[in-house]
Design an enzyme around this catalytic site. Structure first.
Site, short mmCIF file in Angstrom:
data_model
loop_
_atom_site.label_atom_id
_atom_site.label_comp_id
_atom_site.label_asym_id
_atom_site.label_seq_id
_atom_site.Cartn_x
_atom_site.Cartn_y
_atom_site.Cartn_z
N GLN A 95 51.32 14.94 45.68
CA GLN A 95 52.07 14.62 44.45
C GLN A 95 53.42 14.29 44.47
O GLN A 95 54.36 13.98 43.62
CB GLN A 95 51.75 15.51 43.39
N HIS A 142 54.83 29.88 33.29
CA HIS A 142 53.35 30.05 33.97
C HIS A 142 52.84 31.26 33.54
O HIS A 142 51.53 31.11 33.36
CB HIS A 142 53.89 30.15 35.45
#
Ligand code: AMP
Length: 293
Positions: free
Chosen positions: A61, A37
């Site tokens: 999701q 990230h």
């Protein structure tokens, strides 16, 4: 660094930034930040004046039997890491804020979401493209940065942006790995010591396929078999899919061409891991960061 939790506040802030003629880079994440990230954030930092990240574990999701409730969260740690890497704004909405009473819209990308993870995670990509479209509308970024580790996700988002004429440049960043090659993932936290060793079978099988292609093997069935055998030699592994496909259409191939995507999803114990690499004819072992991911 400013933390914003409301959709309206984020939208207003972004409007102010744009009105001042400053460009915005957005890095969407589900938090529990790791070096992968942070690398996306460094890329975003270099490309635009203002760096916005979002931290949102998006319920739509996750399938009903997936790990939404257990998904690791560490807001304090995440904010510290974001600060250190030079993030300007962190958007952390609640699920209620993103999906208020009456919500009923979906952004659906057709073909590239059908194979690979789309097969075993029905509805997953609708959740991804819908939340990312919302984030794009809320933040209005010039650039949005995603990891090649989630290759199919990156493909679906690029498709969505093109198809729906969203004025956003999508940047893909090569997969960041642990020193031994395991792709970094928030879910690696679930692995015990034995599983951690078996998790390396994903990276080893990408290397194997690349070697086989370099030695002239172009039969996708033969390569897939070899990859599956290598993975299953490792304890606690169960294959979700091993797919050789076209890197653009994500359609399965029977012969390896100039460029082929090898994408894997493997359960190691109760943890589902993914990895992938674009393998190329005549270029054995391209270094990470130069196309391999
Ligand atoms: P996640 O928090 O798992 O939804 O991931 C947020 C973003 O980080 C997505 O664009 C991922 O593709 C990206 N990402 C996750 N792991 C890695 C990694 N090991 N290397 C590069 N990018 C990554």
């Amino acid at each position: 660094m400013e933390v914003i939790r409301g959709v309206r506040q984020m939208q207003e802030k972004a409007l102010t930034v744009r009105a001042a003629g400053r460009s915005i880079a957005l890095v969407p994440t589900m938090g529990f930040l790791h070096e992968g990230h942070l690398e996306l954030m460094r890329v975003g930092r270099r490309l635009c004046d203002v760096l916005v990240i979002s931290i949102f574990v998006n319920p739509t999701q996750f399938g009903p039997s997936e790990d939404f409730d257990q998904y690791p969260r560490d807001e304090e740690g995440d904010l510290q890491k974001a600060r250190d890497v030079g993030v300007d704004l962190v958007f952390i909405p609640t699920a209620r804020e993103m999906y208020p009473e009456g919500f009923q819209s979906v952004v659906h990308v057709e073909r590239v979401t059908q194979g690979l993870c789309g097969t075993s995670r029905p509805g997953h990509f609708d959740g991804v493209t819908t939340v990312v479209a919302k984030l794009f509308n809320i933040v209005g970024p010039d650039v949005a940065v995603f990891g090649q580790k989630d290759y199919q996700q990156l493909t679906a988002i690029s498709r969505m942006v093109t198809d729906l004429n969203m004025p956003i440049k999508i940047v893909g960043v090569p997969t960041v790995r642990e020193p031994d090659g395991l792709a970094m993932s928030s879910r690696n936290k679930y692995l015990d010591q034995e599983e951690r060793a078996s998790a390396l079978s994903l990276k080893k099988s990408l290397d194997l396929a690349e070697r086989m292609l370099a030695e002239g093997e172009t039969d996708a069935g033969v390569v897939r078999q070899a990859v599956e055998s290598l993975i299953l030699e490792h304890p606690h592994t169960r294959i979700d899919y091993v797919t050789l496909c076209d890197p653009v259409s994500l359609e399965e191939v029977t012969r390896l061409g100039e460029e082929t995507l090898l994408a894997l999803a493997v359960h190691v114990g109760r943890t589902r891991l993914i990895d992938n690499r674009v393998i190329r004819k005549g270029t054995p072992g391209p270094p990470e960061g130069e196309g391999a991911s």
